[in-house]
Scaffold this motif. Structure first.
Motif, PDB file in Angstrom:
ATOM      1  N   GLU A  86       0.811  -1.208   0.000  1.00  0.00           N
ATOM      2  CA  GLU A  86       0.000   0.000   0.000  1.00  0.00           C
ATOM      3  C   GLU A  86       0.849   1.264   0.000  1.00  0.00           C
ATOM      4  O   GLU A  86       0.475   2.271  -0.550  1.00  0.00           O
ATOM      5  N   SER A  91     -11.727   9.624  -3.270  1.00  0.00           N
ATOM      6  CA  SER A  91     -10.750   8.598  -2.902  1.00  0.00           C
ATOM      7  C   SER A  91      -9.737   8.514  -4.039  1.00  0.00           C
ATOM      8  O   SER A  91      -9.930   9.117  -5.096  1.00  0.00           O
ATOM      9  N   TYR A 108      -7.110   4.352  -7.716  1.00  0.00           N
ATOM     10  CA  TYR A 108      -6.915   2.901  -7.628  1.00  0.00           C
ATOM     11  C   TYR A 108      -7.861   2.275  -6.616  1.00  0.00           C
ATOM     12  O   TYR A 108      -8.302   1.141  -6.777  1.00  0.00           O
ATOM     13  N   THR A 109      -8.180   3.037  -5.544  1.00  0.00           N
ATOM     14  CA  THR A 109      -9.136   2.524  -4.558  1.00  0.00           C
ATOM     15  C   THR A 109     -10.494   2.319  -5.209  1.00  0.00           C
ATOM     16  O   THR A 109     -11.149   1.286  -5.010  1.00  0.00           O
ATOM     17  N   TRP A 110     -10.894   3.291  -5.986  1.00  0.00           N
ATOM     18  CA  TRP A 110     -12.179   3.214  -6.703  1.00  0.00           C
ATOM     19  C   TRP A 110     -12.170   2.076  -7.708  1.00  0.00           C
ATOM     20  O   TRP A 110     -13.121   1.295  -7.802  1.00  0.00           O
ATOM     21  N   TYR A 143     -10.173  -0.588  -7.740  1.00  0.00           N
ATOM     22  CA  TYR A 143     -10.070  -1.885  -7.077  1.00  0.00           C
ATOM     23  C   TYR A 143     -11.422  -2.334  -6.541  1.00  0.00           C
ATOM     24  O   TYR A 143     -11.755  -3.517  -6.567  1.00  0.00           O
ATOM     25  N   ARG A 144     -12.192  -1.371  -6.040  1.00  0.00           N
ATOM     26  CA  ARG A 144     -13.522  -1.711  -5.530  1.00  0.00           C
ATOM     27  C   ARG A 144     -14.393  -2.262  -6.654  1.00  0.00           C
ATOM     28  O   ARG A 144     -15.124  -3.233  -6.476  1.00  0.00           O
TER      29      ARG A 144
END
Lengths: 199, 205
Positions: free
Chosen positions: B6, B78, B81-83, B85-86
Motif C-alpha cells: 500500500e 478517494s 486505484y481505490t475506486w 479496485y472496488r
C-alpha cells in the motif's frame, strides 16, 4: 492507439514517473503522444520489477496491450465509446415520468369517485325507506319535499316489515358509521374492511 | 494486502487525477494509460478470486469497461486505484456468484462463501511451468538489481521497498528531485533490458 512508433528516453522517464505517481502535466502530455504498444511493453517490465520486489506470489506478465485491445474491441462492438453521462442527466431523461403522472391522476380520480359513491349512495339508501311519502307530496310546499334525515331514535321506533328487517339493521349500522365519512373521517374509513352486521 | 503493497500508492493520486480529468474531458488515450498502469494490479487482484486465467481476463476487462463508463461519477474523493479496485473486487465477486447459480457440476452444493474459499485456495495453485518461469524471472530481476550502480540501486530500492516519494528520496540521497527521477528510470530501464528475454518467452509460451 497511435502516434509515434519511436520513443525517446525522456518519454520513458515520464512513463517511469507516471508509474510512481510523480508525473507532471508535461509528462502526461508526452505520454499521450506515444504509441500505446511501446508504453505497454515498457510498463510490463516495470510491473515485473515491482511485483518481484514486493514478493507478489505470482508475477503477472504477458498482458502488454492485449487487455487494452480487448477493452477497445468491446467498446467498439457495443458502439458505446463515450463514458456514460452523469447520473443527474440519466435521471432527467427517464421516459416513465408521464406514465407515473397519469397513473397517479387516475388513482386519485378513482378514489374520489369511490368516496362520492360511499357518501351520497349511503345517504340515498338511508333515506329511501323514509321517503314513503306519497308522490303527491312532491307538489306540496318545498319544505315538505326536501329529504328529511331520520334520527336514529325514530328509526328504532319504526315498525318495519319482517322481510325488510335485515336491510334496515344494516342501514342503521351504516348510519352510525357514516359519521366517519365526513372530512378527515375518510382516511380511517378506508381501514374498515366491512361493517359488523348483526344477524 | 500488506502494508508494503500500500505504501507506494500514497503518491499516485496526482498523476492519476490528472489522467482521470483528461478522460472526463474526453481524452480516451488517457484511459488507455490508466489501463496500462493498473492492468497488472487488477489482474493480480482478480486472480485471488478466480483461478481460470481466461476468466480473470474477462472479469478484468469487464471491470475496466465499468470504470470507463462510470468515470464521470468519480469525484476524486478517494484515490483512483481505490475506486478501481472496488469495482474489480465487486465484479469478481459477482462473477463467482453467477457461477454458483449455474447448474452444479458436482453433487455437492456449495454456498457462496465456500465457493469463494475454494477459488481463493485454487488461485494459489500455479502450474509447475509457470512457477519455474516465475522463479527464473525473479532471480533475473534480483541479479540485475545487484548489478546496478550503487546510486541507481539505492534510488530504486528506496522507491520500491520503502515507498518513498521522489522528494523524500532526494533528501536522503542529497540530490535534486530530477536526479532521483532519472536514477529510478535508468535503474528500471537497465533491469527491464536484462529481463526482457524472460518476459518475451513468457508471452510466447
Amino acid at each position: 492507439m497511435t502516434s509515434q512508433n519511436t520513443h525517446t528516453p525522456e518519454a520513458m522517464a515520464s512513463l517511469s514517473a507516471m508509474f510512481d505517481g510523480e508525473a507532471t502535466e508535461q509528462d502526461i502530455a508526452a505520454l499521450l503522444a506515444q504509441d500505446s504498444g511501446v508504453l505497454a511493453r515498457q510498463l510490463e517490465g516495470f510491473h515485473a520489477i515491482q511485483q518481484c520486489l514486493h514478493k507478489d506470489e505470482q508475477l503477472a506478465v504477458g498482458l502488454q496491450d492485449n487487455l487494452l485491445m480487448r477493452i477497445h474491441d468491446t467498446l467498439d462492438t457495443e458502439g458505446e465509446i463515450e463514458p456514460s453521462p452523469k447520473l443527474t442527466t440519466q435521471v432527467a431523461v427517464l421516459p416513465q415520468s408521464n406514465v407515473s403522472w397519469k397513473m397517479m391522476f387516475s388513482g386519485v380520480a378513482m378514489a374520489a369517485s369511490v368516496a362520492f359513491m360511499v357518501v351520497f349512495g349511503g345517504n340515498f339508501l338511508l333515506n329511501s325507506e323514509v321517503s314513503h311519502t306519497p308522490i303527491t307530496a312532491d307538489v306540496s310546499p318545498v319544505k315538505a319535499t326536501l329529504p328529511v334525515a331520520t334520527p336514529l331514535a325514530e328509526l328504532n321506533q319504526q315498525a318495519l316489515p319482517l322481510d325488510n328487517m335485515k336491510l334496515q339493521q344494516y342501514l342503521r349500522q351504516h348510519a352510525e358509521q357514516a359519521t366517519m365519512t365526513v372530512g378527515q373521517g375518510m382516511i380511517p374509513m378506508a381501514r374498515v374492511v366491512n361493517y359488523p352486521v348483526q344477524e | 494486502m500488506t502494508l508494503k503493497h500500500e505504501v507506494p500508492m500514497q503518491h499516485e493520486t496526482s498523476s492519476d487525477q490528472t489522467l482521470v480529468e483528461k478522460v472526463q474531458q474526453g481524452d480516451k488515450r488517457a484511459f488507455d494509460v490508466l489501463v496500462m498502469k493498473y492492468q497488472y494490479k487488477v489482474v493480480g487482484l482478480i486472480g485471488r478470486y478466480i483461478q481460470d486465467r481466461s476468466e480473470v481476463l474477462d472479469v478484468a476487462q469487464e471491470s475496466f469497461i465499468k470504470a470507463y463508463r462510470s468515470i464521470n461519477s468519480f469525484r476524486g474523493e478517494s484515490a483512483f486505484y481505490t475506486w478501481l479496485y472496488r469495482i474489480a473486487v465487486n465484479t469478481a465477486k459477482n462473477h463467482l456468484v453467477s457461477r454458483s447459480r449455474r447448474p452444479p457440476e458436482s453433487d455437492v452444493e456449495l454456498d457462496n462463501e465456500e465457493v469463494f474459499n475454494t477459488y481463493e485456495s485454487l488461485s494459489d495453485i500455479a502450474s509447475p511451468e509457470a512457477k519455474l518461469n516465475s522463479n527464473r524471472l525473479e532471480k533475473a530481476i534480483y541479479h540485475a538489481i545487484e548489478m546496478l550502480p550503487e546510486e541507481l540501486r539505492s534510488a530504486l530500492t528506496l522507491r520500491e521497498f520503502d515507498g518513498l516519494s521522489y522528494e523524500d528520496i532526494s533528501l536522503i540521497m542529497e540530490c535534486p528531485v530530477g536526479t532521483v527521477r532519472s536514477r529510478i528510470f535508468r535503474a528500471r530501464e537497465a533491469v527491464e533490458k536484462h529481463i526482457r528475454p524472460f518476459l518475451d518467452a513468457g508471452e510466447s509460451s
